[in-house]
Motif scaffolding. Structure first.
Motif, PDB file in Angstrom:
ATOM      1  N   GLY A  69     -25.387 -13.819 -60.376  1.00 46.27           N
ATOM      2  CA  GLY A  69     -24.696 -14.944 -59.752  1.00 46.27           C
ATOM      3  C   GLY A  69     -25.197 -16.292 -60.212  1.00 46.27           C
ATOM      4  O   GLY A  69     -24.936 -17.307 -59.559  1.00 46.27           O
ATOM      5  N   THR A  70     -25.953 -16.333 -61.305  1.00 46.06           N
ATOM      6  CA  THR A  70     -26.448 -17.600 -61.853  1.00 46.06           C
ATOM      7  C   THR A  70     -25.701 -17.908 -63.134  1.00 46.06           C
ATOM      8  O   THR A  70     -25.219 -17.012 -63.829  1.00 46.06           O
ATOM      9  CB  THR A  70     -27.954 -17.514 -62.133  1.00 46.06           C
ATOM     10  N   VAL A 283     -27.064  -9.537 -51.338  1.00 49.07           N
ATOM     11  CA  VAL A 283     -26.630 -10.526 -52.325  1.00 49.07           C
ATOM     12  C   VAL A 283     -27.224 -11.866 -51.955  1.00 49.07           C
ATOM     13  O   VAL A 283     -27.156 -12.275 -50.783  1.00 49.07           O
ATOM     14  CB  VAL A 283     -25.087 -10.632 -52.365  1.00 49.07           C
ATOM     15  N   THR A 284     -27.841 -12.516 -52.927  1.00 48.93           N
ATOM     16  CA  THR A 284     -28.411 -13.841 -52.689  1.00 48.93           C
ATOM     17  C   THR A 284     -27.308 -14.879 -52.625  1.00 48.93           C
ATOM     18  O   THR A 284     -26.349 -14.824 -53.384  1.00 48.93           O
ATOM     19  CB  THR A 284     -29.395 -14.190 -53.813  1.00 48.93           C
ATOM     20  N   LEU A 285     -27.489 -15.829 -51.719  1.00 48.91           N
ATOM     21  CA  LEU A 285     -26.493 -16.872 -51.570  1.00 48.91           C
ATOM     22  C   LEU A 285     -26.581 -17.846 -52.735  1.00 48.91           C
ATOM     23  O   LEU A 285     -27.674 -18.068 -53.289  1.00 48.91           O
ATOM     24  CB  LEU A 285     -26.705 -17.624 -50.243  1.00 48.91           C
ATOM     25  N   PRO A 286     -25.458 -18.426 -53.161  1.00 58.10           N
ATOM     26  CA  PRO A 286     -25.513 -19.388 -54.271  1.00 58.10           C
ATOM     27  C   PRO A 286     -26.233 -20.660 -53.871  1.00 58.10           C
ATOM     28  O   PRO A 286     -26.236 -21.068 -52.712  1.00 58.10           O
ATOM     29  CB  PRO A 286     -24.030 -19.660 -54.563  1.00 58.10           C
ATOM     30  N   TYR A 287     -26.867 -21.281 -54.865  1.00 55.51           N
ATOM     31  CA  TYR A 287     -27.636 -22.508 -54.629  1.00 55.51           C
ATOM     32  C   TYR A 287     -26.674 -23.674 -54.419  1.00 55.51           C
ATOM     33  O   TYR A 287     -25.741 -23.865 -55.200  1.00 55.51           O
ATOM     34  CB  TYR A 287     -28.544 -22.775 -55.829  1.00 55.51           C
ATOM     35  N   VAL A 288     -26.889 -24.398 -53.344  1.00 60.68           N
ATOM     36  CA  VAL A 288     -26.059 -25.541 -53.000  1.00 60.68           C
ATOM     37  C   VAL A 288     -26.928 -26.781 -53.035  1.00 60.68           C
ATOM     38  O   VAL A 288     -27.974 -26.834 -52.367  1.00 60.68           O
ATOM     39  CB  VAL A 288     -25.401 -25.377 -51.611  1.00 60.68           C
TER      40      VAL A 288
END
Length: 469
Positions: A69-70, A283-288
């Motif tokens: 997800g990066t 699942v890791t949350l996306p960086y905001v």
């Protein structure tokens, strides 16, 4: 050696060519036919390999692991502290002490000089006269005197009165192009009479003269074989019956499933194959990116701008309109009638009634009368034939004689018919050499030694002659 030519090259009318039929049955030279226009205009090129495809090869992307997800932006981007750009401070103006020296480089380097006025290079004017009086009257005034032109009287406008008599002056077309009589011209068309020869027809042809009859022998007749019947009795068995005999066995069983009840009486547990095999994973949350909080500045806000401080208002009169004042003022009320309203009146349109479906035909209880609806309700009407607007097919007669003269008959000059040399059995000026396996007949030009040995053509007329109609 003289260059050989084929019938295809000797022909100048484009209608004669070799049959191109192979005469050698076992000719396997595989040489191309070079007597074509395509071979002369389009030369052969070397072997050209096809281009390599730049399309990427299709490779299935599998077993790439878990998606993180990066993105490249997230991994390479480094946040920086954003600071306000410092403005350039302008130095305070301080006037210089002392007096300003107004001397320039021009004044210091270029000193003034005393210059005398330039003398004239023009020679002194000599007067040939002796001081007498000069007559100053020019040639124009002496030769061209002013005329005494009387004043022109103004033209009196008179009213137009159309003439009562008929206009009798003929036009240029009527004077130059008068009616002329038609005269019959002499016809140059040849008479349509068959050319009959006085020489009796002998009935001889090339086939009768050149053909040599050969005697045919007796035809060989093959003797028939006598039929001999077979002594053995007929069994009536075929090869299939004799070699392939059926084997005894059980009948084939049906593979069709039995019609049983589909389903179960056990209550549904709520689990499926998807829930059993595909378990959820974390699942890791996306960086905001978090924006800093807004901090208002300290102190009051100065709302004065450069325009407010430097701009000086002026009293300006409104511009006067350039539209001329209307000289005519009508105080009568507006009628509102137009040509459209007077000529095109509104029609009284009634609302269309609803179309209702009629009652269905009932089945009669009486005996069938053999009378149809068409026979009962049909009313015959007299037939009025439509008037034909087709013009009558009558010939247009004229009293003037027919002028049969045309530009073709007046200006046409008969030309001599050119005969193609390829229409003869042997082209004139050429000697037959040989015929190749492809059917091309080759000829070469007659040399001085072969000129006495040539035989004149038997056929003096061409096979095909173009006739001008």
């Amino acid at each position: 050696m003289a260059r050989r030519k084929c019938i295809c090259e000797i022909c100048n009318c484009g209608r004669h060519h070799c049959p191109h039929l192979p005469t050698g049955l076992y000719d396997r030279t595989l040489q191309p036919c070079l007597l074509t226009e395509y071979h002369d205009k389009y030369p052969a090129h070397g072997d050209l390999k096809p281009r390599d495809s730049l399309k990427p090869k299709y490779e299935p992307l599998c077993n790439r692991g878990r998606m993180e997800g990066t993105s490249t932006f997230k991994t390479d981007y480094i946040p920086h502290e954003i600071t306000r750009r410092q403005g350039r401070l302008q130095d305070e103006y301080r006037p210089k002490s002392g007096e300003i020296d107004h001397h320039t480089t021009y004044k210091t380097d270029y000193s003034p000089h005393k210059i005398k006025p330039a003398e004239s290079m023009r020679p002194p004017q000599s007067k040939p006269g002796k001081g007498g009086k000069v007559d100053t009257v020019p040639t124009y005034k002496d030769d061209y005197r002013q005329w005494e032109i009387p004043k022109r009287k103004p033209k009196i406008q008179q009213g137009y009165c159309p003439p009562s008599a008929r206009f009798g002056n003929p036009s240029t077309f009527q004077d130059d192009y008068g009616p002329k009589r038609y005269s019959l011209r002499e016809s140059f068309r040849p008479p349509n009479v068959p050319n009959i020869s006085d020489v009796p027809f002998d009935g001889l042809t090339n086939h009768k003269i050149s053909y040599v009859p050969h005697l045919l022998g007796d035809r060989y007749v093959r003797p028939r074989d006598e039929y001999k019947s077979n002594d053995k009795p007929f069994e009536g068995l075929t090869t299939h019956r004799h070699d392939y005999r059926g084997t005894h066995g059980d009948p084939t069983k049906s593979f069709k499933p039995e019609q049983s009840k589909l389903g179960s009486d056990v209550p549904f547990e709520g689990s499926s194959e998807f829930r059993d095999r595909y378990q959820p994973w974390p699942v890791t949350l996306p960086y905001v990116h978090k924006h800093p909080d807004y901090v208002p500045p300290d102190g009051p806000m100065d709302l004065n701008s450069t325009s407010h401080l430097d701009y000086v208002g002026h009293k300006v009169k409104p511009p006067a309109p350039f539209r001329p004042a209307s000289a005519r003022k009508v105080h009568a009320p507006f009628q509102g009638n137009t040509t459209m309203k007077d000529d095109f009146k509104q029609w009284d349109v009634k609302k269309t009634e609803m179309i209702k479906r009629g009652e269905e035909m009932l089945i009669p209880s009486a005996k069938f009368d053999d009378l149809t609806t068409f026979k009962a309700n049909y009313v015959s009407h007299p037939i009025n034939p439509t008037q034909s607007f087709r013009p009558t097919d009558l010939p247009l007669h004229s009293k003037t004689p027919f002028d049969a003269g045309t530009l073709y008959r007046i200006e046409y000059t008969p030309k001599k018919l050119e005969i193609c040399p390829a229409s003869y059995p042997t082209p004139p000026g050429y000697v037959y050499e040989n015929t190749d396996s492809r059917g091309h007949k080759f000829f070469h030009k007659v040399t001085a030694s072969e000129e006495n040995l040539t035989v004149p053509n038997e056929m003096h007329l061409p096979k095909e002659v173009a006739v001008a109609s």
